[in-house]
Design a protein around this motif. Structure first.
Motif, PDB file in Angstrom:
ATOM      1  N   ASN A  65      37.185  25.198  78.343  1.00 27.21           N
ATOM      2  CA  ASN A  65      36.882  26.595  78.653  1.00 27.21           C
ATOM      3  C   ASN A  65      38.024  27.358  79.307  1.00 27.21           C
ATOM      4  N   ASN A  66      38.904  26.644  80.017  1.00 21.94           N
ATOM      5  CA  ASN A  66      39.924  27.334  80.811  1.00 21.94           C
ATOM      6  C   ASN A  66      41.353  26.950  80.486  1.00 21.94           C
ATOM      7  N   GLY A  67      41.576  26.094  79.512  1.00 21.74           N
ATOM      8  CA  GLY A  67      42.940  25.655  79.217  1.00 21.74           C
ATOM      9  C   GLY A  67      43.447  24.747  80.321  1.00 21.74           C
ATOM     10  N   VAL A  68      44.754  24.693  80.490  1.00 22.67           N
ATOM     11  CA  VAL A  68      45.339  23.817  81.504  1.00 22.67           C
ATOM     12  C   VAL A  68      45.056  24.401  82.882  1.00 22.67           C
ATOM     13  N   ILE A  69      44.404  23.590  83.699  1.00 22.01           N
ATOM     14  CA  ILE A  69      43.901  24.048  85.000  1.00 22.01           C
ATOM     15  C   ILE A  69      43.869  22.880  85.977  1.00 22.01           C
ATOM     16  N   LYS A  70      43.886  23.203  87.260  1.00 24.40           N
ATOM     17  CA  LYS A  70      43.711  22.195  88.308  1.00 24.40           C
ATOM     18  C   LYS A  70      42.278  22.283  88.823  1.00 24.40           C
ATOM     19  N   ASN A  71      41.705  21.122  89.094  1.00 28.49           N
ATOM     20  CA  ASN A  71      40.369  21.040  89.685  1.00 28.49           C
ATOM     21  C   ASN A  71      40.357  19.938  90.731  1.00 28.49           C
ATOM     22  N   LYS A  72      39.307  19.916  91.522  1.00 29.21           N
ATOM     23  CA  LYS A  72      39.094  18.858  92.508  1.00 29.21           C
ATOM     24  C   LYS A  72      38.191  17.786  91.906  1.00 29.21           C
ATOM     25  N   LEU A  73      38.523  16.535  92.179  1.00 29.66           N
ATOM     26  CA  LEU A  73      37.684  15.434  91.703  1.00 29.66           C
ATOM     27  C   LEU A  73      36.279  15.491  92.282  1.00 29.66           C
ATOM     28  N   ASN A  74      36.144  16.056  93.474  1.00 31.51           N
ATOM     29  CA  ASN A  74      34.835  16.076  94.111  1.00 31.51           C
ATOM     30  C   ASN A  74      33.977  17.276  93.712  1.00 31.51           C
ATOM     31  N   SER A 109      31.295  19.072  91.719  1.00 32.34           N
ATOM     32  CA  SER A 109      30.076  18.456  91.210  1.00 32.34           C
ATOM     33  C   SER A 109      30.187  18.008  89.754  1.00 32.34           C
ATOM     34  N   TYR A 110      30.671  18.888  88.895  1.00 31.73           N
ATOM     35  CA  TYR A 110      30.755  18.563  87.464  1.00 31.73           C
ATOM     36  C   TYR A 110      31.589  17.310  87.224  1.00 31.73           C
ATOM     37  N   TYR A 111      32.753  17.230  87.845  1.00 38.39           N
ATOM     38  CA  TYR A 111      33.658  16.098  87.619  1.00 38.39           C
ATOM     39  C   TYR A 111      33.229  14.860  88.390  1.00 38.39           C
ATOM     40  N   ALA A 112      32.708  15.042  89.584  1.00 38.00           N
ATOM     41  CA  ALA A 112      32.253  13.895  90.380  1.00 38.00           C
ATOM     42  C   ALA A 112      31.156  13.129  89.640  1.00 38.00           C
ATOM     43  N   LYS A 113      30.251  13.847  89.001  1.00 36.71           N
ATOM     44  CA  LYS A 113      29.148  13.213  88.270  1.00 36.71           C
ATOM     45  C   LYS A 113      29.620  12.501  87.009  1.00 36.71           C
TER      46      LYS A 113
END
Length: 156
Positions: free
Chosen positions: A122-131, A133-137
């Motif tokens: 949805n957003n192309g190359v992006i930074k996110n946090k592992l914690n 909710s979406y990624y943690a699960k």
């Protein structure tokens, strides 16, 4: 007048630092410098170039810049290197997720401090946090690709 110009310049520079696109950041590792240049590139299913990336095309592209070969798919990349516990992640480790419900289907590069970079549909190359909710699960595993020497050179 000079104070106003200096204040404006300081503001502009701080915006660059906050967005990860600073003019020059000597503290950034080679890995961070490389991925920061790629932030915002569009997602493209099957994409392996700066015209557009899918997740494994992105990781393959970044590692290739450092003469490190990765397999093409996220599932295959999850078999490379050695397994590493989530609590022992270091910059340059690959992090894997089950986003499809059918096993490993997404990969990103861990940057440190709980942050990873990836090509999001949805957003192309992006930074996110592992914690987040979406990624943690959906987190499955991580693999260490870089040797200690490569880590010292590229990711520290």
């Amino acid at each position: 007048m000079k104070k106003a110009v200096l204040a404006l310049l300081g503001f502009v520079l701080s915006l660059g630092l906050l967005s990860g696109n600073a003019f020059a950041d000597d503290s950034a590792s080679k890995l961070e410098a490389k991925v920061n240049k790629l932030i915002g590139i569009d997602y493209d299913y099957g994409g392996t170039t700066t015209k557009g990336f899918d997740c494994s095309g992105f990781t393959q592209y970044v590692f290739k810049a450092f003469d490190i070969s990765l397999d093409r798919s996220s599932r295959d990349q999850a078999g490379q290197g050695k397994a590493v516990d989530k609590d022992d992640l270091r910059a340059g480790d690959l992090v894997f997720f089950n986003t499809s419900g059918n096993g490993i289907s997404h990969v990103g590069i861990y940057l440190g401090d709980g942050v990873f970079v990836h090509a999001s549909t949805n957003n192309g190359v992006i930074k996110n946090k592992l914690n987040e909710s979406y990624y943690a699960k959906r987190y499955v595993t991580a693999r260490r690709i870089l040797t200690n020497d490569q880590y010292q050179d590229i990711a520290r």
